[in-house]
Design a protein around this motif. Structure first.
Motif, PDB file in Angstrom:
ATOM      1  N   MET A   1       0.846  -1.174   0.000  1.00 51.34           N
ATOM      2  CA  MET A   1       0.000   0.000   0.000  1.00 51.34           C
ATOM      3  C   MET A   1       0.889   1.232   0.000  1.00 51.34           C
ATOM      4  O   MET A   1       1.863   1.285   0.723  1.00 51.34           O
ATOM      5  CB  MET A   1      -0.894   0.011   1.229  1.00 51.34           C
ATOM      6  CG  MET A   1      -1.961  -1.033   1.174  1.00 51.34           C
ATOM      7  SD  MET A   1      -3.237  -1.001   2.464  1.00 51.34           S
ATOM      8  CE  MET A   1      -2.652   0.026   3.728  1.00 51.34           C
ATOM      9  N   CYS A   5      -2.580   6.715   0.514  1.00 57.74           N
ATOM     10  CA  CYS A   5      -3.444   6.400  -0.626  1.00 57.74           C
ATOM     11  C   CYS A   5      -4.738   5.759  -0.113  1.00 57.74           C
ATOM     12  O   CYS A   5      -4.745   4.604   0.293  1.00 57.74           O
ATOM     13  CB  CYS A   5      -2.724   5.456  -1.591  1.00 57.74           C
ATOM     14  SG  CYS A   5      -3.760   4.852  -2.937  1.00 57.74           S
ATOM     15  N   HIS A   6      -5.820   6.525  -0.145  1.00 57.14           N
ATOM     16  CA  HIS A   6      -7.087   5.977   0.346  1.00 57.14           C
ATOM     17  C   HIS A   6      -7.597   4.846  -0.536  1.00 57.14           C
ATOM     18  O   HIS A   6      -8.223   3.906  -0.056  1.00 57.14           O
ATOM     19  CB  HIS A   6      -8.135   7.080   0.492  1.00 57.14           C
ATOM     20  CG  HIS A   6      -8.656   7.606  -0.797  1.00 57.14           C
ATOM     21  ND1 HIS A   6      -7.957   8.490  -1.586  1.00 57.14           N
ATOM     22  CD2 HIS A   6      -9.813   7.355  -1.461  1.00 57.14           C
ATOM     23  CE1 HIS A   6      -8.650   8.764  -2.664  1.00 57.14           C
ATOM     24  NE2 HIS A   6      -9.784   8.093  -2.627  1.00 57.14           N
ATOM     25  N   CYS A   8      -5.738   2.647  -1.986  1.00 57.75           N
ATOM     26  CA  CYS A   8      -4.945   1.473  -1.594  1.00 57.75           C
ATOM     27  C   CYS A   8      -5.526   0.836  -0.337  1.00 57.75           C
ATOM     28  O   CYS A   8      -5.619  -0.386  -0.242  1.00 57.75           O
ATOM     29  CB  CYS A   8      -3.485   1.862  -1.351  1.00 57.75           C
ATOM     30  SG  CYS A   8      -2.603   2.400  -2.828  1.00 57.75           S
ATOM     31  N   THR A   9      -5.925   1.669   0.608  1.00 56.86           N
ATOM     32  CA  THR A   9      -6.512   1.169   1.850  1.00 56.86           C
ATOM     33  C   THR A   9      -7.785   0.395   1.571  1.00 56.86           C
ATOM     34  O   THR A   9      -7.982  -0.720   2.062  1.00 56.86           O
ATOM     35  CB  THR A   9      -6.790   2.334   2.817  1.00 56.86           C
ATOM     36  OG1 THR A   9      -5.557   3.011   3.080  1.00 56.86           O
ATOM     37  CG2 THR A   9      -7.401   1.852   4.116  1.00 56.86           C
ATOM     38  N   HIS A  12      -7.024  -2.900  -0.324  1.00 55.01           N
ATOM     39  CA  HIS A  12      -6.467  -3.905   0.593  1.00 55.01           C
ATOM     40  C   HIS A  12      -7.586  -4.570   1.399  1.00 55.01           C
ATOM     41  O   HIS A  12      -7.604  -5.787   1.552  1.00 55.01           O
ATOM     42  CB  HIS A  12      -5.439  -3.260   1.527  1.00 55.01           C
ATOM     43  CG  HIS A  12      -4.928  -4.194   2.564  1.00 55.01           C
ATOM     44  ND1 HIS A  12      -3.846  -5.006   2.346  1.00 55.01           N
ATOM     45  CD2 HIS A  12      -5.372  -4.482   3.805  1.00 55.01           C
ATOM     46  CE1 HIS A  12      -3.643  -5.740   3.426  1.00 55.01           C
ATOM     47  NE2 HIS A  12      -4.552  -5.434   4.318  1.00 55.01           N
ATOM     48  N   GLU A  13      -8.505  -3.764   1.903  1.00 55.35           N
ATOM     49  CA  GLU A  13      -9.609  -4.311   2.691  1.00 55.35           C
ATOM     50  C   GLU A  13     -10.470  -5.258   1.868  1.00 55.35           C
ATOM     51  O   GLU A  13     -10.849  -6.333   2.338  1.00 55.35           O
ATOM     52  CB  GLU A  13     -10.460  -3.180   3.264  1.00 55.35           C
ATOM     53  CG  GLU A  13      -9.743  -2.373   4.328  1.00 55.35           C
ATOM     54  CD  GLU A  13     -10.476  -1.105   4.732  1.00 55.35           C
ATOM     55  OE1 GLU A  13     -11.575  -0.825   4.179  1.00 55.35           O
ATOM     56  OE2 GLU A  13      -9.947  -0.383   5.588  1.00 55.35           O
TER      57      GLU A  13
END
Length: 71
Positions: A1, A5-6, A8-9, A12-13
């Motif tokens: 991530m 980087c929103h 990316c967050t 990932h979730e």
């Protein structure tokens, strides 16, 4: 991530939830540390690959990811 980087967050979730539900694992790679990956995907962060092929970028659709992992 990528730090800060929103997208990316969120990606990932989504990947973590889908993989956990299917009993799959995933590897997260920081493309900023690899010049070849950075050149290939710098405008598509976050990018997800399934079986070595680009699957999604910017946003990960959980239903599409689930279908790709179960086909």
């Amino acid at each position: 991530m990528r730090p800060g980087c929103h997208l990316c967050t969120v990606a990932h979730e989504v990947v973590a939830q889908v993989c956990e539900a299917l009993g799959e694992s995933f590897v997260e790679i920081d493309i900023d540390t690899d010049p070849a990956l950075l050149a290939a995907y710098s405008d598509e962060i976050p990018v997800t690959l399934v079986d070595g092929r680009r699957h999604d970028f910017w946003r990960v659709d959980p239903d599409r990811l689930r279908a790709a992992l179960t086909s």
